[in-house]
Design an enzyme around this catalytic site. Structure first.
Site, PDB file in Angstrom:
ATOM      1  N   TYR A 109       8.416  -3.333   4.405  1.00  0.00           N
ATOM      2  CA  TYR A 109       7.609  -3.047   3.217  1.00  0.00           C
ATOM      3  C   TYR A 109       6.342  -2.332   3.658  1.00  0.00           C
ATOM      4  O   TYR A 109       5.702  -2.717   4.645  1.00  0.00           O
ATOM      5  CB  TYR A 109       7.220  -4.338   2.476  1.00  0.00           C
ATOM      6  CG  TYR A 109       6.243  -4.102   1.343  1.00  0.00           C
ATOM      7  CD1 TYR A 109       6.700  -3.877   0.055  1.00  0.00           C
ATOM      8  CD2 TYR A 109       4.868  -4.073   1.573  1.00  0.00           C
ATOM      9  CE1 TYR A 109       5.812  -3.624  -0.993  1.00  0.00           C
ATOM     10  CE2 TYR A 109       3.966  -3.817   0.535  1.00  0.00           C
ATOM     11  CZ  TYR A 109       4.452  -3.603  -0.735  1.00  0.00           C
ATOM     12  OH  TYR A 109       3.577  -3.349  -1.751  1.00  0.00           O
ATOM     13  N   GLU A 197       3.782   2.548  -3.115  1.00  0.00           N
ATOM     14  CA  GLU A 197       4.580   1.493  -2.475  1.00  0.00           C
ATOM     15  C   GLU A 197       5.949   2.026  -2.065  1.00  0.00           C
ATOM     16  O   GLU A 197       6.621   2.698  -2.848  1.00  0.00           O
ATOM     17  CB  GLU A 197       4.744   0.339  -3.469  1.00  0.00           C
ATOM     18  CG  GLU A 197       5.585  -0.819  -2.997  1.00  0.00           C
ATOM     19  CD  GLU A 197       5.709  -1.886  -4.077  1.00  0.00           C
ATOM     20  OE1 GLU A 197       5.017  -2.910  -3.965  1.00  0.00           O
ATOM     21  OE2 GLU A 197       6.499  -1.684  -5.027  1.00  0.00           O
TER      22      GLU A 197
END
Length: 387
Positions: A109, A197
């Site tokens: 991530y 993101e």
């Protein structure tokens, strides 16, 4: 403002972030053509809506033939996809993204967000990719790495290397990670983004980092200078009431309660919603009419609030400074008469020209419920909605 995954990937690609080869399609036939152009023997078909959790809801499919691509596209397009972020009504799928399937060795991530505490861009990373970062932070906080960026000097290479090492990205993956991190930082800085993101950021079997999913959220207040970004806006993904409100200079956010709120000032609007909740009610919306609320603006606010079928009563809470209470009163009278409002309307006025405003309401002959203060107004609004 949110954009679709494919738009986020195309934008990040211009900054040098590696993304899978892909294309957008609006029909099953077009999806098949895109897959043929990409070539290969496996493709990923993704529904394009402004919500996460698409994979668990059937919005992400792996296809092993052109026929399967076309079938997956046909199953998605024109249907409402319900995820944990869309609510029970779901979102209508009007476009899909077809991309080359990747052989994934490991998922990570990586994200950048405006941290309101430090008032700086902060990089957030984790070795646990493919999961909600909030869930990782809750269950394994030690696996979430944060690095704050000094706006005076920008993101430095040593910061990127430190974060990459903590994620477990070493060897030939280290310089790739540094390049991607700096590219995303430049994007969020240049485009006035609030969030950028990549989840997951994957390592394929060729030891190459690639962004398999992307999400970017932009600051609405900066869209006037981000013309390229503004053109990416998909109004079909937004609440029609919110879109209309923005066109009238109103700040409107739909909620799930029964008391419509018309207030001037964001802070007062939040306090009004808190007061409603304190008295056992639930606000149906956040609506800030701003500092220069003309009678026409107030009428538009009433009309937009009443488009919500759940609204059983309206609470108008105005503390006039730049505004004038007599303007507000004229707008409310105009709205009551032109819109044939039957829902109870509780009005609390204070500030500039308050006596003139109250006199206008009292002499109108209309059924306004007046209140002396916020607590009184909230109690009367909750009683009216429940009655």
């Amino acid at each position: 403002m949110n954009i679709h995954e494919y738009q986020a990937k195309e934008l990040l690609k211009t900054y040098g972030v590696p993304v899978p080869l892909g294309g957008v399609a609006y029909s099953d036939k077009q999806a098949a053509n895109v897959a043929e152009e990409i070539s290969g023997d496996r493709w990923v078909v993704k529904a394009q809506i402004h919500a996460g959790g698409r994979g668990k809801a059937g919005g992400v499919r792996l296809a092993h033939s052109i026929g399967e691509v076309r079938q997956a596209a046909d199953n998605m397009l024109g249907r409402r996809l319900v995820t944990h972020q869309t609510g029970p009504g779901g979102s209508l799928v009007q476009r899909i993204w077809i991309e080359q399937a990747s052989d994934i060795a490991k998922e990570y991530y990586l994200g950048f967000v405006i941290d309101r505490g430090s008032q700086r861009i902060t990089m957030i990373a984790s070795s646990e990719g493919g999961m909600d970062i909030e869930e990782v932070n809750r269950t394994h906080p030690e696996k979430v790495i944060k690095e704050t960026v000094d706006p005076a000097i920008g993101l430095r290479d040593f910061q990127c290397r430190k974060v990459a090492a903590a994620m477990g990205l070493r060897g030939k993956l280290m310089p790739q990670a540094v390049k991607i991190m700096k590219a995303i930082y430049r994007c969020i800085r240049d485009k006035d983004a609030l969030l950028a993101e990549i989840n997951p950021l994957a390592v394929n079997k060729n030891d190459q980092l690639v962004a398999l999913d992307a999400k970017i959220t932009f600051d609405d207040n900066a869209l006037y200078r981000q013309h390229q970004i503004n053109e990416m806006r998909d109004f079909d993904e937004e609440d029609p009431k919110e879109v209309e409100a923005s066109g009238h200079g109103l700040n409107y956010i739909a909620l799930d309660g029964s008391i419509g709120c018309i207030v001037n000032g964001a802070g007062l609007a939040m306090a009004t919603m808190d007061a409603i909740t304190l008295h056992g009610g639930r606000p149906a919306n956040f609506l800030d009419v701003g500092g220069g609320a003309s009678p026409e603006k107030v009428t538009n606010a009433c009309r937009i609030v009443l488009q919500d079928p759940n609204v059983k009563a309206i609470l108008v809470n105005i503390f006039a400074g730049i505004n004038r209470c007599d303007w507000i009163a004229k707008g409310l009278i105009q709205a009551m008469e032109s819109l044939n409002i039957t829902a109870p309307m509780v009005v609390r006025l204070a500030g500039t020209n308050v006596e003139a405003g109250r006199e206008l309401l009292e002499s109108s002959g209309l059924s306004f419920i007046t209140a002396q203060n916020l607590d009184d107004a909230a109690a009367k609004a909750v009683a009216a909605a429940q009655g």
